[in-house]
Write an enzyme that holds these catalytic residues in place. Structure first.
Site, PDB file in Angstrom:
ATOM      1  N   TYR A 181       0.845  -1.205   0.000  1.00 33.89           N
ATOM      2  CA  TYR A 181       0.000   0.000   0.000  1.00 33.89           C
ATOM      3  C   TYR A 181       0.876   1.249   0.000  1.00 33.89           C
ATOM      4  O   TYR A 181       0.694   2.167  -0.799  1.00 33.89           O
ATOM      5  CB  TYR A 181      -0.937  -0.013   1.211  1.00 33.89           C
ATOM      6  CG  TYR A 181      -1.832   1.211   1.307  1.00 33.89           C
ATOM      7  CD1 TYR A 181      -2.611   1.604   0.222  1.00 33.89           C
ATOM      8  CD2 TYR A 181      -1.879   1.970   2.474  1.00 33.89           C
ATOM      9  CE1 TYR A 181      -3.426   2.731   0.315  1.00 33.89           C
ATOM     10  CE2 TYR A 181      -2.691   3.091   2.576  1.00 33.89           C
ATOM     11  CZ  TYR A 181      -3.466   3.468   1.480  1.00 33.89           C
ATOM     12  OH  TYR A 181      -4.256   4.583   1.571  1.00 33.89           O
ATOM     13  N   LYS A 185       1.188   4.157  -2.955  1.00 33.41           N
ATOM     14  CA  LYS A 185       0.941   5.590  -2.771  1.00 33.41           C
ATOM     15  C   LYS A 185       2.226   6.398  -2.991  1.00 33.41           C
ATOM     16  O   LYS A 185       2.196   7.515  -3.495  1.00 33.41           O
ATOM     17  CB  LYS A 185       0.341   5.878  -1.386  1.00 33.41           C
ATOM     18  CG  LYS A 185      -1.044   5.299  -1.158  1.00 33.41           C
ATOM     19  CD  LYS A 185      -2.064   5.613  -2.263  1.00 33.41           C
ATOM     20  CE  LYS A 185      -2.466   7.063  -2.338  1.00 33.41           C
ATOM     21  NZ  LYS A 185      -3.489   7.293  -3.410  1.00 33.41           N
TER      22      LYS A 185
END
Ligand code: UDP
Length: 355
Positions: A181, A185
């Protein structure tokens, strides 16, 4: 029927509070501005839409309704009509057609929440990276300013506890799912930043730290709505580890004000900004406060990380944003404290349970 709204596009003497430009002939300076909010039916996106509409901006929402819902936009729709497009940010033709008609983009669409990403890592990674690439490419084709939502997760397991925007990112190996994750990002940030640097596109990156408030779902791991739901139903509050890990919870009203302050500030372009509260609380204390405030008879149950996320999961012991960069630039500061935040989540979860 969408209603056409008008606003005053940012210039150095634009006053985002009164929205007035005292030195100008306002009639001559008016620009019709349309903001595309990707992920606008999600938790934070829907609050953004509401505020944009309240200040009379024109809004178009693009959302695939995977974790968001049209129900989240019910309040905004009671203020005025606006367009909601159900579709994916990875759909190049659709995104291009929407961006073409907009003056600014708030790119909120992403696979979010530790639990969702742990359950579906590849799909989450691809949605985040491909989606941002498609949105930023379209923004570049049509010279549209784009604000990209990022997260405090990008700092990874850097142990400093307090993070300024230039703090190091520290990750484990790609085989440890949690970091996918953060990696997705961080990649989104690379795309946004280098489109600014190399192509001159107006981009702004903001990193949200543990945003909470009405309409946040506990289904994807977010701790406060989970605790409140557990407390209201008499179930044990599931504290991971020993609960000494600390977080700073920022009310969504504050976070949205911060994001809009960056949208309105031309000097934010090319920058990256933390947005979060600096009031720290341990997770076990948060659980105790929820039990107290709900008057629940629930107990606290400590659960080993291994049983929740499987082997190799590493939690972040402490995460506090340094918010001096955004505060110095736009004057933004969070105003909502833990008492207000917990009450707000209790009210929201209670009303969902009644429905
Ligand atoms: N957490 C918890 N119980 C839950 C859900 C989360 O103790 O039911 C913990 C989680 O392990 C983390 C903290 O609460 O230490 C914040 O979790 P969240 O997923 O809300 O945000 P994070 O800061 O991890 O992105």
């Amino acid at each position: 029927m969408p209603i056409t709204k008008r606003w005053y596009l940012g210039t150095s003497n634009y006053d985002p509070v009164s929205r007035a430009r005292p030195d100008d002939d306002i009639e001559n300076e008016r620009h019709s501005v349309r903001v595309l909010v990707t992920g606008g039916a999600g938790f934070i996106g829907s609050h953004l839409v509401e505020q944009l509409i309240k200040r009379e901006d024109q809004v178009v929402v693009l959302d695939d309704l995977s974790t968001g819902s049209v129900e989240n936009l019910r309040h905004a729709q009671s203020i005025c009509d606006f367009e909601v497009v159900e579709g994916s940010v990875t759909d190049e033709l659709l995104v291009d057609s929407l961006v073409q008609e907009c003056d600014a983009i708030l790119h909120m669409a992403a696979a979010v929440g530790v639990k969702l990403v742990m359950d579906r890592p590849l799909e989450s990674f691809q949605t985040n990276v491909r989606g941002t690439e498609v949105v930023v490419e379209a923004a570049d084709r049509h010279s549209v300013k784009v604000l990209v939502a990022s997260t405090s997760e990008v700092y990874g397991k850097n142990r400093s506890g307090v993070f300024s925007e230039d703090s190091d990112f520290v990750y484990g190996p790609t085989s440890v799912t949690r970091w996918t994750y953060a990696l997705s990002k961080a990649t989104d940030e690379v795309i946004a930043y280098y489109y600014f640097l190399e192509k001159g596109l107006s981009t702004v990156i903001f990193r949200l730290f543990n945003t909470v408030g009405p309409r946040q779902s506990g289904d994807f791991g977010m701790v406060l709505p989970r605790f409140v739901r557990q407390a209201l139903s008499g179930a044990p509050l599931t504290v991971h580890g020993n609960g000494t890990q600390k977080r700073c919870f920022c009310h969504v009203e504050d976070a949205v004000r911060g994001i809009l302050s960056l949208l309105d500030e031309p000097r934010a372009i090319g920058g990256t900004f933390n947005i979060g509260s600096t009031e720290e609380i341990s997770i076990i204390d948060a659980a105790k406060r929820v039990i107290e405030e709900t008057g629940s008879s629930s107990e606290i149950q400590l659960i080993d990380y291994l049983d929740v996320y499987g082997a190799g999961f590493e939690d972040i012991p402490r995460r506090v944003p340094d918010i001096s960069k955004i505060s110095n630039l736009t004057g933004w500061k969070p105003t909502r404290e833990m008492d207000y935040i917990i009450q707000s989540v209790i009210e929201s979860v209670s009303s969902e349970l009644v429905l």
